[in-house]
Motif scaffolding. Sequence first.
Motif, PDB file in Angstrom:
ATOM      1  N   LEU A 160       0.963  -1.158  -0.095  1.00  0.00           N
ATOM      2  CA  LEU A 160       0.025   0.108   0.048  1.00  0.00           C
ATOM      3  C   LEU A 160       0.936   1.161   0.032  1.00  0.00           C
ATOM      4  O   LEU A 160       1.799   1.396   0.803  1.00  0.00           O
ATOM      5  CB  LEU A 160      -0.978  -0.018   1.258  1.00  0.00           C
ATOM      6  N   VAL A 161       0.728   2.202  -1.023  1.00  0.00           N
ATOM      7  CA  VAL A 161       1.111   3.588  -1.056  1.00  0.00           C
ATOM      8  C   VAL A 161       0.181   4.599  -0.736  1.00  0.00           C
ATOM      9  O   VAL A 161      -0.713   4.667  -1.487  1.00  0.00           O
ATOM     10  CB  VAL A 161       1.794   3.627  -2.303  1.00  0.00           C
ATOM     11  N   VAL A 162       0.440   5.355   0.460  1.00  0.00           N
ATOM     12  CA  VAL A 162      -0.390   6.390   0.642  1.00  0.00           C
ATOM     13  C   VAL A 162       0.097   7.700   0.578  1.00  0.00           C
ATOM     14  O   VAL A 162       1.119   7.952   1.270  1.00  0.00           O
ATOM     15  CB  VAL A 162      -1.041   6.114   2.050  1.00  0.00           C
ATOM     16  N   VAL A 163      -0.305   8.681   0.141  1.00  0.00           N
ATOM     17  CA  VAL A 163       0.259  10.277  -0.016  1.00  0.00           C
ATOM     18  C   VAL A 163      -0.889  11.065   0.358  1.00  0.00           C
ATOM     19  O   VAL A 163      -1.870  11.142  -0.279  1.00  0.00           O
ATOM     20  CB  VAL A 163       0.642  10.391  -1.634  1.00  0.00           C
ATOM     21  N   GLY A 164      -0.610  11.880   1.504  1.00  0.00           N
ATOM     22  CA  GLY A 164      -1.358  13.042   1.777  1.00  0.00           C
ATOM     23  C   GLY A 164      -2.713  12.726   2.526  1.00  0.00           C
ATOM     24  O   GLY A 164      -3.267  13.471   2.888  1.00  0.00           O
ATOM     25  N   LEU A 165      -3.320  11.374   2.505  1.00  0.00           N
ATOM     26  CA  LEU A 165      -4.327  11.086   3.212  1.00  0.00           C
ATOM     27  C   LEU A 165      -4.219  10.966   4.664  1.00  0.00           C
ATOM     28  O   LEU A 165      -2.992  11.134   5.259  1.00  0.00           O
ATOM     29  CB  LEU A 165      -4.751   9.750   2.789  1.00  0.00           C
ATOM     30  N   ASP A 166      -5.348  10.781   5.421  1.00  0.00           N
ATOM     31  CA  ASP A 166      -5.387  10.857   6.881  1.00  0.00           C
ATOM     32  C   ASP A 166      -4.164   9.715   7.339  1.00  0.00           C
ATOM     33  O   ASP A 166      -3.800   9.844   8.350  1.00  0.00           O
ATOM     34  CB  ASP A 166      -6.613  10.346   7.571  1.00  0.00           C
ATOM     35  N   ALA A 167      -4.105   8.635   6.892  1.00  0.00           N
ATOM     36  CA  ALA A 167      -3.138   7.338   7.189  1.00  0.00           C
ATOM     37  C   ALA A 167      -1.865   7.982   7.445  1.00  0.00           C
ATOM     38  O   ALA A 167      -0.966   7.457   8.298  1.00  0.00           O
ATOM     39  CB  ALA A 167      -3.445   6.489   6.252  1.00  0.00           C
ATOM     40  N   VAL A 168      -1.522   9.066   6.750  1.00  0.00           N
ATOM     41  CA  VAL A 168       0.038   9.490   6.914  1.00  0.00           C
ATOM     42  C   VAL A 168       0.141  10.903   7.612  1.00  0.00           C
ATOM     43  O   VAL A 168       1.149  11.251   7.487  1.00  0.00           O
ATOM     44  CB  VAL A 168       0.757   9.413   5.530  1.00  0.00           C
ATOM     45  N   GLU A 185      -6.305  -1.504   2.016  1.00  0.00           N
ATOM     46  CA  GLU A 185      -5.906  -2.733   1.767  1.00  0.00           C
ATOM     47  C   GLU A 185      -6.820  -3.642   1.259  1.00  0.00           C
ATOM     48  O   GLU A 185      -6.569  -4.425   0.279  1.00  0.00           O
ATOM     49  CB  GLU A 185      -5.109  -3.255   2.874  1.00  0.00           C
ATOM     50  N   ARG A 186      -7.913  -3.784   2.141  1.00  0.00           N
ATOM     51  CA  ARG A 186      -9.042  -4.791   1.667  1.00  0.00           C
ATOM     52  C   ARG A 186      -9.729  -4.258   0.262  1.00  0.00           C
ATOM     53  O   ARG A 186     -10.019  -5.125  -0.399  1.00  0.00           O
ATOM     54  CB  ARG A 186      -9.905  -4.696   2.690  1.00  0.00           C
ATOM     55  N   VAL A 187      -9.864  -3.105   0.175  1.00  0.00           N
ATOM     56  CA  VAL A 187     -10.546  -2.512  -1.263  1.00  0.00           C
ATOM     57  C   VAL A 187      -9.539  -3.040  -2.458  1.00  0.00           C
ATOM     58  O   VAL A 187      -9.939  -3.577  -3.329  1.00  0.00           O
ATOM     59  CB  VAL A 187     -10.772  -1.340  -1.130  1.00  0.00           C
ATOM     60  N   THR A 189      -7.478  -5.475  -2.450  1.00  0.00           N
ATOM     61  CA  THR A 189      -7.008  -6.815  -2.597  1.00  0.00           C
ATOM     62  C   THR A 189      -8.415  -7.690  -2.714  1.00  0.00           C
ATOM     63  O   THR A 189      -8.548  -8.846  -2.324  1.00  0.00           O
ATOM     64  CB  THR A 189      -6.196  -7.364  -1.368  1.00  0.00           C
ATOM     65  N   ASP A 190      -9.528  -6.994  -2.816  1.00  0.00           N
ATOM     66  CA  ASP A 190     -10.692  -7.584  -3.076  1.00  0.00           C
ATOM     67  C   ASP A 190     -11.244  -8.458  -1.846  1.00  0.00           C
ATOM     68  O   ASP A 190     -11.930  -9.582  -1.635  1.00  0.00           O
ATOM     69  CB  ASP A 190     -11.033  -8.451  -4.340  1.00  0.00           C
ATOM     70  N   GLN A 191     -11.147  -7.889  -0.548  1.00  0.00           N
ATOM     71  CA  GLN A 191     -11.565  -8.526   0.678  1.00  0.00           C
ATOM     72  C   GLN A 191     -12.492  -7.547   1.292  1.00  0.00           C
ATOM     73  O   GLN A 191     -12.825  -6.318   1.017  1.00  0.00           O
ATOM     74  CB  GLN A 191     -10.276  -8.512   1.807  1.00  0.00           C
ATOM     75  N   PRO A 192     -13.564  -8.275   1.925  1.00  0.00           N
ATOM     76  CA  PRO A 192     -14.697  -7.547   2.544  1.00  0.00           C
ATOM     77  C   PRO A 192     -14.124  -6.624   3.498  1.00  0.00           C
ATOM     78  O   PRO A 192     -13.292  -6.779   4.297  1.00  0.00           O
ATOM     79  CB  PRO A 192     -15.399  -8.617   3.422  1.00  0.00           C
ATOM     80  N   VAL A 193     -14.674  -5.370   3.604  1.00  0.00           N
ATOM     81  CA  VAL A 193     -14.179  -4.146   4.193  1.00  0.00           C
ATOM     82  C   VAL A 193     -15.114  -4.169   5.715  1.00  0.00           C
ATOM     83  O   VAL A 193     -14.606  -3.752   6.676  1.00  0.00           O
ATOM     84  CB  VAL A 193     -14.442  -2.824   3.335  1.00  0.00           C
ATOM     85  N   THR A 194     -16.546  -4.550   5.339  1.00  0.00           N
ATOM     86  CA  THR A 194     -17.474  -4.193   6.567  1.00  0.00           C
ATOM     87  C   THR A 194     -17.004  -4.829   7.798  1.00  0.00           C
ATOM     88  O   THR A 194     -17.009  -4.399   9.086  1.00  0.00           O
ATOM     89  CB  THR A 194     -18.708  -4.679   6.187  1.00  0.00           C
TER      90      THR A 194
END
Length: 210
Positions: A160-168, A185-187, A189-194
Amino acid sequence: ARSGGILPGVVERFWEARAAARARGDEHAAQAIKIMQNALFGVLGATACRFFDADVANAITGFGQQTLRWTRDAFAEQGVRVLYGDTDSVFVEVEDREEVEPLRQRAEARIAARIGREYRVESRLELEFDRYFDHFFLPRLRGGRGASHKRYAGWENAQLVVVGLDAVRRDWPAVAARLQQGMLERVFTDQPVTPFVREVAEQVLAGECD
């Protein structure tokens, strides 16, 4: 500085030094020279500096914006969808990684030809391929008008590469970073998020998070 020919000489030496550093594979030196180039722009735009020159500073930003538009046009003319551009980068959508280098070369040639036509000088612009994302998330501004500047996430080489978002961002709590990273990460890799969101929410409500 301009009348004495100092500035053109400085810019020329910067360009030559960075090209030499990259040619020998010294990315640390190349990055350091890039930072010095940015600092040169800073002093040119600072009224308190003895080298202040609004015309030169405005020309740098103006030509930068123009080059970004020309880069967008160079890709669009090849039928490539341009997703986003900001400051010194353009994000485009391609079907296969193998398309990247031929597209880059053709876009660079188109821009060089345009510079030659417009200004009768040889182009020294080099378009660089930076990274290839298998998946890409680009949030929009509130209200839906355009992309949010310098804020995106991508999935590159199973990372996962994150730029400028809340996570960093350091001004957001760790649980917010954990939530956003986990969702992305789940989105990607097509995994359920809920179920993950529900788990984090329950931990927050139970007072288990800092």
